[in-house]
Design a protein around this motif. Structure first.
Motif, PDB file in Angstrom:
ATOM      1  N   ILE A 175      -0.745 -18.960  15.175  1.00  0.00           N
ATOM      2  CA  ILE A 175       0.440 -19.383  15.936  1.00  0.00           C
ATOM      3  C   ILE A 175       1.551 -18.373  15.617  1.00  0.00           C
ATOM      4  O   ILE A 175       1.479 -17.247  16.062  1.00  0.00           O
ATOM      5  N   GLY A 176       2.546 -18.728  14.807  1.00  0.00           N
ATOM      6  CA  GLY A 176       3.612 -17.785  14.495  1.00  0.00           C
ATOM      7  C   GLY A 176       3.588 -17.296  13.061  1.00  0.00           C
ATOM      8  O   GLY A 176       4.516 -16.613  12.624  1.00  0.00           O
ATOM      9  N   THR A 177       2.546 -17.635  12.315  1.00  0.00           N
ATOM     10  CA  THR A 177       2.456 -17.241  10.908  1.00  0.00           C
ATOM     11  C   THR A 177       1.598 -15.988  10.764  1.00  0.00           C
ATOM     12  O   THR A 177       0.431 -15.997  11.145  1.00  0.00           O
ATOM     13  N   GLN A 178       2.177 -14.941  10.229  1.00  0.00           N
ATOM     14  CA  GLN A 178       1.432 -13.699  10.029  1.00  0.00           C
ATOM     15  C   GLN A 178       0.309 -13.940   9.019  1.00  0.00           C
ATOM     16  O   GLN A 178       0.528 -14.569   7.980  1.00  0.00           O
ATOM     17  N   ILE A 179      -0.876 -13.470   9.332  1.00  0.00           N
ATOM     18  CA  ILE A 179      -2.053 -13.804   8.539  1.00  0.00           C
ATOM     19  C   ILE A 179      -1.912 -13.363   7.078  1.00  0.00           C
ATOM     20  O   ILE A 179      -2.404 -14.043   6.158  1.00  0.00           O
ATOM     21  N   GLN A 180      -1.188 -12.267   6.817  1.00  0.00           N
ATOM     22  CA  GLN A 180      -1.048 -11.801   5.430  1.00  0.00           C
ATOM     23  C   GLN A 180      -0.259 -12.783   4.564  1.00  0.00           C
ATOM     24  O   GLN A 180      -0.349 -12.747   3.338  1.00  0.00           O
ATOM     25  N   ARG A 181       0.510 -13.674   5.195  1.00  0.00           N
ATOM     26  CA  ARG A 181       1.292 -14.644   4.426  1.00  0.00           C
ATOM     27  C   ARG A 181       0.428 -15.793   3.917  1.00  0.00           C
ATOM     28  O   ARG A 181       0.814 -16.491   2.980  1.00  0.00           O
ATOM     29  N   VAL A 182      -0.721 -15.999   4.523  1.00  0.00           N
ATOM     30  CA  VAL A 182      -1.557 -17.148   4.154  1.00  0.00           C
ATOM     31  C   VAL A 182      -2.978 -16.749   3.786  1.00  0.00           C
ATOM     32  O   VAL A 182      -3.830 -17.608   3.556  1.00  0.00           O
ATOM     33  N   SER A 183      -3.235 -15.466   3.733  1.00  0.00           N
ATOM     34  CA  SER A 183      -4.563 -14.971   3.375  1.00  0.00           C
ATOM     35  C   SER A 183      -4.416 -13.736   2.499  1.00  0.00           C
ATOM     36  O   SER A 183      -3.513 -12.918   2.723  1.00  0.00           O
ATOM     37  N   PRO A 184      -5.252 -13.572   1.490  1.00  0.00           N
ATOM     38  CA  PRO A 184      -5.158 -12.383   0.631  1.00  0.00           C
ATOM     39  C   PRO A 184      -5.614 -11.110   1.332  1.00  0.00           C
ATOM     40  O   PRO A 184      -5.421 -10.018   0.808  1.00  0.00           O
ATOM     41  N   PHE A 185      -6.218 -11.259   2.512  1.00  0.00           N
ATOM     42  CA  PHE A 185      -6.746 -10.099   3.231  1.00  0.00           C
ATOM     43  C   PHE A 185      -6.136 -10.020   4.629  1.00  0.00           C
ATOM     44  O   PHE A 185      -5.930 -11.028   5.289  1.00  0.00           O
ATOM     45  N   GLU A 186      -5.870  -8.796   5.083  1.00  0.00           N
ATOM     46  CA  GLU A 186      -5.498  -8.604   6.480  1.00  0.00           C
ATOM     47  C   GLU A 186      -6.747  -8.703   7.359  1.00  0.00           C
ATOM     48  O   GLU A 186      -6.720  -9.279   8.435  1.00  0.00           O
ATOM     49  N   LYS A 187      -7.856  -8.144   6.832  1.00  0.00           N
ATOM     50  CA  LYS A 187      -9.129  -8.200   7.549  1.00  0.00           C
ATOM     51  C   LYS A 187      -9.956  -9.341   6.972  1.00  0.00           C
ATOM     52  O   LYS A 187     -10.310  -9.346   5.794  1.00  0.00           O
ATOM     53  N   ASN A 245       7.742 -16.415  21.006  1.00  0.00           N
ATOM     54  CA  ASN A 245       7.314 -15.143  20.412  1.00  0.00           C
ATOM     55  C   ASN A 245       8.475 -14.424  19.700  1.00  0.00           C
ATOM     56  O   ASN A 245       8.474 -13.201  19.567  1.00  0.00           O
ATOM     57  N   SER A 246       9.457 -15.190  19.240  1.00  0.00           N
ATOM     58  CA  SER A 246      10.655 -14.598  18.645  1.00  0.00           C
ATOM     59  C   SER A 246      10.420 -14.034  17.251  1.00  0.00           C
ATOM     60  O   SER A 246      11.273 -13.330  16.708  1.00  0.00           O
ATOM     61  N   TYR A 247       9.291 -14.315  16.649  1.00  0.00           N
ATOM     62  CA  TYR A 247       8.992 -13.846  15.300  1.00  0.00           C
ATOM     63  C   TYR A 247       8.461 -12.413  15.277  1.00  0.00           C
ATOM     64  O   TYR A 247       8.226 -11.855  14.212  1.00  0.00           O
ATOM     65  N   ARG A 248       8.246 -11.816  16.455  1.00  0.00           N
ATOM     66  CA  ARG A 248       7.766 -10.429  16.504  1.00  0.00           C
ATOM     67  C   ARG A 248       8.871  -9.538  17.071  1.00  0.00           C
ATOM     68  O   ARG A 248       9.481  -9.851  18.104  1.00  0.00           O
ATOM     69  N   SER A 249       9.125  -8.431  16.403  1.00  0.00           N
ATOM     70  CA  SER A 249      10.205  -7.524  16.804  1.00  0.00           C
ATOM     71  C   SER A 249       9.844  -6.752  18.073  1.00  0.00           C
ATOM     72  O   SER A 249       8.671  -6.671  18.462  1.00  0.00           O
ATOM     73  N   MET A 250      10.869  -6.172  18.692  1.00  0.00           N
ATOM     74  CA  MET A 250      10.641  -5.343  19.875  1.00  0.00           C
ATOM     75  C   MET A 250       9.770  -4.147  19.528  1.00  0.00           C
ATOM     76  O   MET A 250       8.932  -3.728  20.323  1.00  0.00           O
ATOM     77  N   GLN A 251       9.950  -3.610  18.314  1.00  0.00           N
ATOM     78  CA  GLN A 251       9.148  -2.466  17.891  1.00  0.00           C
ATOM     79  C   GLN A 251       7.676  -2.856  17.753  1.00  0.00           C
ATOM     80  O   GLN A 251       6.793  -2.120  18.204  1.00  0.00           O
ATOM     81  N   GLU A 252       7.415  -4.026  17.155  1.00  0.00           N
ATOM     82  CA  GLU A 252       6.042  -4.486  17.005  1.00  0.00           C
ATOM     83  C   GLU A 252       5.385  -4.711  18.358  1.00  0.00           C
ATOM     84  O   GLU A 252       4.228  -4.331  18.574  1.00  0.00           O
ATOM     85  N   MET A 253       6.126  -5.298  19.282  1.00  0.00           N
ATOM     86  CA  MET A 253       5.574  -5.561  20.610  1.00  0.00           C
ATOM     87  C   MET A 253       5.338  -4.262  21.385  1.00  0.00           C
ATOM     88  O   MET A 253       4.392  -4.147  22.160  1.00  0.00           O
ATOM     89  N   SER A 254       6.192  -3.282  21.158  1.00  0.00           N
ATOM     90  CA  SER A 254       6.020  -1.988  21.824  1.00  0.00           C
ATOM     91  C   SER A 254       4.738  -1.311  21.353  1.00  0.00           C
ATOM     92  O   SER A 254       3.974  -0.764  22.163  1.00  0.00           O
ATOM     93  N   ILE A 255       4.481  -1.380  20.060  1.00  0.00           N
ATOM     94  CA  ILE A 255       3.241  -0.813  19.507  1.00  0.00           C
ATOM     95  C   ILE A 255       2.038  -1.568  20.045  1.00  0.00           C
ATOM     96  O   ILE A 255       1.019  -0.981  20.411  1.00  0.00           O
ATOM     97  N   CYS A 256       2.160  -2.893  20.099  1.00  0.00           N
ATOM     98  CA  CYS A 256       1.083  -3.745  20.606  1.00  0.00           C
ATOM     99  C   CYS A 256       0.713  -3.366  22.037  1.00  0.00           C
ATOM    100  O   CYS A 256      -0.452  -3.128  22.349  1.00  0.00           O
ATOM    101  N   LYS A 257       1.720  -3.284  22.901  1.00  0.00           N
ATOM    102  CA  LYS A 257       1.458  -3.035  24.317  1.00  0.00           C
ATOM    103  C   LYS A 257       1.031  -1.598  24.604  1.00  0.00           C
ATOM    104  O   LYS A 257       0.446  -1.317  25.658  1.00  0.00           O
ATOM    105  N   SER A 258       1.308  -0.706  23.662  1.00  0.00           N
ATOM    106  CA  SER A 258       0.856   0.682  23.841  1.00  0.00           C
ATOM    107  C   SER A 258      -0.658   0.801  23.714  1.00  0.00           C
ATOM    108  O   SER A 258      -1.241   1.827  24.074  1.00  0.00           O
ATOM    109  N   GLN A 259      -1.296  -0.259  23.209  1.00  0.00           N
ATOM    110  CA  GLN A 259      -2.754  -0.275  23.046  1.00  0.00           C
ATOM    111  C   GLN A 259      -3.455  -0.987  24.204  1.00  0.00           C
ATOM    112  O   GLN A 259      -4.631  -1.339  24.082  1.00  0.00           O
TER     113      GLN A 259
END
Length: 317
Positions: A175-187, A245-259
């Motif tokens: 949902i709005g919680t970044q996985i690294q905050r609740v998991s020891p692994f990004e992957k 989607n207010s928890y993600r910055s414009m920079q993060e979304m720009s990187i996301c959409k570039s993919q």
């Protein structure tokens, strides 16, 4: 990759994106109610996984519109279900989160986070017991990997050597919680490594996902037991229509959409052919919306159909 397959993957991705934009528009108009989880940006994973795993049973999350399209289910029936109409895939009873079509071996739309994973384990038991060649695939998000049922399923699948592909759709957010905050692994594949082989793949690359899932299905169909595939993705919208989607910055979304996975594949398609496929997709979705709008509402007299009400009353009496 075969030219016709590339074009089919491209068509299904643009079909899915057109479907999601139409769903978003009609949700805002009030034609669709309840929850609506869009798959914009993740089309590569949804389309490629379905095309690569064409045989066998599939269990999915509730973000499953494009998965259902990739499985070959008619856009009109899916759209009508979102509209809650009697002509929908579940006769209007399930809505966006509960698309289910046994004739396509598609057991999707489980609204409980990770709830589909133990179900897939049971189905894989049945596949193995009946000695069927094709296995089972279960798709879930990164957030589901923190649940106890996830680890129980890994353990059961590994110890019983079940023909089960675990496919993790890691878009980095539960949902709005970044996985690294609740998991020891990004992957999240790190959690599965003690139990089974793992594959990590760029989920924004439709060709890479197709090849990874095809390899995984071959692994399980040859009797080698379960395998874990993790596809790193990025959704273009919030978790659902109620998420700003207010928890993600414009920079993060720009990187996301570039993919953008559609733009990535478009460079490999003949421009004229790409335009034809895009036009075809738009026309199909326009027809699907018209079909949904014109379809009848479910009959109130059928409200209790497909429940246990009558059977239970009979037993009690």
């Amino acid at each position: 990759m075969d030219k016709l397959l590339l074009e089919e993957l491209y068509y299904l991705m643009v079909l899915g994106r057109s479907f999601e934009y139409a769903a978003k528009e009609h949700y805002m108009r009030g034609d669709i109610s309840g929850f609506l989880h869009l798959d914009l940006g993740q089309e590569a994973l949804s389309v490629a996984s379905m095309k690569a795993f064409e045989k066998g049973d599939v269990f999915t999350t509730y973000r499953e519109h494009i998965l259902a399209l990739g499985r070959g289910i008619e856009p009109q029936k899916i759209m009508a279900e979102l509209f809650g109409k009697a002509t929908g895939i579940s006769q209007g009873r399930g809505g966006s989160m509960h698309l289910f079509e046994p004739s396509h071996f598609f057991y999707g739309g489980d609204a409980i986070v990770g709830g589909q994973i133990p179900n897939a384990v049971g189905c894989a038991y049945a596949r193995k017991f009946s000695q069927q060649e094709h296995g089972v695939m279960v798709i879930f998000g990164d957030g589901a990997t923190n649940g106890g049922a996830f680890f129980e399923s890994l353990n059961n699948a590994a110890t019983q050597k079940l023909p089960l592909v675990f496919l993790c759709e890691n878009n980095h957010y539960a949902i709005g919680t970044q996985i690294q905050r609740v998991s020891p692994f990004e992957k999240q594949a790190h959690k599965a490594k003690p139990y089974m082989p793992t594959i990590e793949v760029d989920g924004m690359d439709v060709i890479a996902v197709y090849n990874a899932v095809q390899k995984a299905q071959q692994h399980v169909s040859e009797g080698h037991g379960p395998i874990f595939v993790e596809a790193m993705t990025c959704r273009f919208e919030g978790h659902s229509m109620s998420d700003a989607n207010s928890y993600r910055s414009m920079q993060e979304m720009s990187i996301c959409k570039s993919q953008d996975p559609i733009e990535k594949l478009k460079s490999k398609i003949n421009p004229d052919e790409a335009k034809k496929l895009e036009k075809k997709a738009e026309e199909i979705i326009d027809k699907a919306v018209t079909f949904a709008l014109d379809s009848p509402e479910p009959d109130i007299g059928e409200l209790k159909d497909h429940t246990f009400t009558e059977e239970l009353n009979h037993v009690i009496s």
